[in-house]
Every structure is written in structure tokens, then in C-alpha cells.
Design a protein around this motif. Structure first.
Motif, PDB file in Angstrom:
ATOM      1  N   MET A  53       0.840  -1.187   0.000  1.00 54.90           N
ATOM      2  CA  MET A  53       0.000   0.000   0.000  1.00 54.90           C
ATOM      3  C   MET A  53       0.879   1.242   0.000  1.00 54.90           C
ATOM      4  O   MET A  53       1.685   1.441   0.902  1.00 54.90           O
ATOM      5  CB  MET A  53      -0.922   0.020   1.212  1.00 54.90           C
ATOM      6  CG  MET A  53      -1.881   1.194   1.168  1.00 54.90           C
ATOM      7  SD  MET A  53      -3.163   1.149   2.414  1.00 54.90           S
ATOM      8  CE  MET A  53      -3.948  -0.398   2.088  1.00 54.90           C
ATOM      9  N   ALA A  54       0.697   2.070  -1.015  1.00 56.70           N
ATOM     10  CA  ALA A  54       1.401   3.351  -1.113  1.00 56.70           C
ATOM     11  C   ALA A  54       0.525   4.438  -0.499  1.00 56.70           C
ATOM     12  O   ALA A  54      -0.629   4.208  -0.123  1.00 56.70           O
ATOM     13  CB  ALA A  54       1.698   3.668  -2.579  1.00 56.70           C
ATOM     14  N   SER A  55       1.059   5.633  -0.430  1.00 58.19           N
ATOM     15  CA  SER A  55       0.311   6.743   0.164  1.00 58.19           C
ATOM     16  C   SER A  55      -0.996   7.016  -0.568  1.00 58.19           C
ATOM     17  O   SER A  55      -1.990   7.409   0.049  1.00 58.19           O
ATOM     18  CB  SER A  55       1.175   8.003   0.218  1.00 58.19           C
ATOM     19  OG  SER A  55       1.578   8.379  -1.086  1.00 58.19           O
ATOM     20  N   ILE A  56      -1.037   6.773  -1.869  1.00 55.71           N
ATOM     21  CA  ILE A  56      -2.269   6.988  -2.625  1.00 55.71           C
ATOM     22  C   ILE A  56      -3.347   5.993  -2.194  1.00 55.71           C
ATOM     23  O   ILE A  56      -4.533   6.306  -2.181  1.00 55.71           O
ATOM     24  CB  ILE A  56      -2.004   6.929  -4.160  1.00 55.71           C
ATOM     25  CG1 ILE A  56      -3.199   7.442  -4.943  1.00 55.71           C
ATOM     26  CG2 ILE A  56      -1.649   5.531  -4.606  1.00 55.71           C
ATOM     27  CD1 ILE A  56      -3.291   8.925  -5.022  1.00 55.71           C
ATOM     28  N   GLY A  57      -2.930   4.809  -1.796  1.00 56.67           N
ATOM     29  CA  GLY A  57      -3.868   3.815  -1.271  1.00 56.67           C
ATOM     30  C   GLY A  57      -4.422   4.242   0.078  1.00 56.67           C
ATOM     31  O   GLY A  57      -5.609   4.071   0.361  1.00 56.67           O
ATOM     32  N   ILE A  58      -3.557   4.806   0.899  1.00 56.64           N
ATOM     33  CA  ILE A  58      -3.999   5.325   2.196  1.00 56.64           C
ATOM     34  C   ILE A  58      -5.005   6.450   1.975  1.00 56.64           C
ATOM     35  O   ILE A  58      -6.041   6.513   2.631  1.00 56.64           O
ATOM     36  CB  ILE A  58      -2.794   5.804   3.023  1.00 56.64           C
ATOM     37  CG1 ILE A  58      -1.925   4.609   3.422  1.00 56.64           C
ATOM     38  CG2 ILE A  58      -3.242   6.592   4.239  1.00 56.64           C
ATOM     39  CD1 ILE A  58      -0.583   4.977   4.010  1.00 56.64           C
ATOM     40  N   ARG A  59      -4.722   7.327   1.023  1.00 62.60           N
ATOM     41  CA  ARG A  59      -5.631   8.421   0.700  1.00 62.60           C
ATOM     42  C   ARG A  59      -6.996   7.885   0.266  1.00 62.60           C
ATOM     43  O   ARG A  59      -8.036   8.398   0.676  1.00 62.60           O
ATOM     44  CB  ARG A  59      -5.044   9.309  -0.401  1.00 62.60           C
ATOM     45  CG  ARG A  59      -5.928  10.524  -0.692  1.00 62.60           C
ATOM     46  CD  ARG A  59      -5.549  11.295  -1.923  1.00 62.60           C
ATOM     47  NE  ARG A  59      -5.853  10.714  -3.209  1.00 62.60           N
ATOM     48  CZ  ARG A  59      -7.057  10.389  -3.684  1.00 62.60           C
ATOM     49  NH1 ARG A  59      -8.113  10.492  -2.948  1.00 62.60           N
ATOM     50  NH2 ARG A  59      -7.207   9.914  -4.893  1.00 62.60           N
ATOM     51  N   LEU A  60      -7.002   6.843  -0.547  1.00 62.38           N
ATOM     52  CA  LEU A  60      -8.252   6.238  -1.006  1.00 62.38           C
ATOM     53  C   LEU A  60      -9.078   5.737   0.183  1.00 62.38           C
ATOM     54  O   LEU A  60     -10.279   6.013   0.285  1.00 62.38           O
ATOM     55  CB  LEU A  60      -7.948   5.088  -1.970  1.00 62.38           C
ATOM     56  CG  LEU A  60      -9.139   4.326  -2.518  1.00 62.38           C
ATOM     57  CD1 LEU A  60      -9.885   5.174  -3.539  1.00 62.38           C
ATOM     58  CD2 LEU A  60      -8.687   3.016  -3.133  1.00 62.38           C
ATOM     59  N   LEU A  61      -8.427   5.025   1.097  1.00 65.06           N
ATOM     60  CA  LEU A  61      -9.124   4.506   2.274  1.00 65.06           C
ATOM     61  C   LEU A  61      -9.655   5.640   3.155  1.00 65.06           C
ATOM     62  O   LEU A  61     -10.802   5.607   3.605  1.00 65.06           O
ATOM     63  CB  LEU A  61      -8.203   3.608   3.093  1.00 65.06           C
ATOM     64  CG  LEU A  61      -7.769   2.292   2.450  1.00 65.06           C
ATOM     65  CD1 LEU A  61      -6.786   1.564   3.357  1.00 65.06           C
ATOM     66  CD2 LEU A  61      -8.973   1.409   2.124  1.00 65.06           C
ATOM     67  N   LEU A  62      -8.806   6.641   3.398  1.00 68.09           N
ATOM     68  CA  LEU A  62      -9.216   7.740   4.275  1.00 68.09           C
ATOM     69  C   LEU A  62     -10.341   8.578   3.666  1.00 68.09           C
ATOM     70  O   LEU A  62     -11.240   9.013   4.386  1.00 68.09           O
ATOM     71  CB  LEU A  62      -8.021   8.621   4.622  1.00 68.09           C
ATOM     72  CG  LEU A  62      -6.987   7.979   5.549  1.00 68.09           C
ATOM     73  CD1 LEU A  62      -5.820   8.916   5.779  1.00 68.09           C
ATOM     74  CD2 LEU A  62      -7.619   7.554   6.862  1.00 68.09           C
ATOM     75  N   ALA A  63     -10.304   8.789   2.363  1.00 73.10           N
ATOM     76  CA  ALA A  63     -11.386   9.535   1.705  1.00 73.10           C
ATOM     77  C   ALA A  63     -12.700   8.777   1.849  1.00 73.10           C
ATOM     78  O   ALA A  63     -13.748   9.373   2.140  1.00 73.10           O
ATOM     79  CB  ALA A  63     -11.053   9.772   0.235  1.00 73.10           C
TER      80      ALA A  63
END
Length: 116
Positions: A53-63
Motif C-alpha cells: 500500500m502506497a500513500s495513494i492507497g492510504i488516501r483512497l481509504l481515508l477519503a
């Protein structure tokens, strides 16, 4: 990256992610993930087949979690790869989104959160 979305009950949706949640993977699943978040009140996310999981994946989850929270819902992650869980904990995602070891634990927590 592949995504499967399956309703488990009224307002309860299971999303399974399969593959790397990097820039390319997040772009592939974002529309379906957003649609699942829009549909659900409680979203269970199976990360057992997500080894990275990259930061963009974290962003997807948090959004998604933020959108769910705005409407009184919640997201529960479960079955994380140890490295992915380490990333989620290190970045503080676990303070905003519950992380569970198993699907059964996530379902129990989602039931408790929804009063069912």
C-alpha cells in the motif's frame, strides 16, 4: 488491482481488494471503491490479498472513511498483510479506521457499531 463489492445486509457492504494499492492500483479501483462507500453505511474492507500500500492507497481509504463518517457510517479494515498493517499503524490510519485481524472480528465490531 481488482475489487469485488458484495452486499452483506442492509447498509453493510464487503469490499475485497486484490493486488498492489499503488498509483496504478488505486486508479483502477477508485470508482468502484467510491461507489461502495456511497452505497454503504458500514463498509468492511478485506485487505488479505493486498501485499503493498502506497500513500495513494492510504488516501483512497481515508477519503472513503471520511465520506462514511459524514453520513454516520464507518469503515472496518481486516486481514491486513503484516507490512500493510505496519504502514497503516505507522501513518496513524488505525486511529481513524478500525483494523481487525479477521472478517468475523470486523463483522462483530460493525454489528456493535450499528447496534445490530
Amino acid at each position: 488491482m481488482k475489487i469485488e463489492s458484495k452486499p452483506l445486509g442492509p447498509g453493510l457492504v464487503l469490499v475485497s481488494l486484490d493486488g498492489r494499492l499503488d498509483i496504478a492500483g488505486a486508479a483502477q479501483v477508485e470508482p468502484q471503491f467510491k461507489a461502495a462507500c456511497d452505497e454503504a453505511a458500514l463498509l468492511l474492507v478485506d485487505l488479505s490479498r493486498t501485499p503493498f500500500m502506497a500513500s495513494i492507497g492510504i488516501r483512497l481509504l481515508l477519503a472513503g472513511a471520511k465520506g462514511l463518517r459524514r453520513k454516520g457510517g464507518a469503515m472496518h479494515l481486516f486481514a491486513c498483510d503484516p507490512q500493510v498493517e505496519k504502514v497503516l499503524v505507522t501513518t496513524g490510519v488505525d486511529q481513524l479506521v478500525a483494523i481487525h485481524a479477521t472478517r468475523d472480528e470486523a463483522l462483530a465490531a460493525a454489528g456493535a457499531a450499528s447496534g445490530t
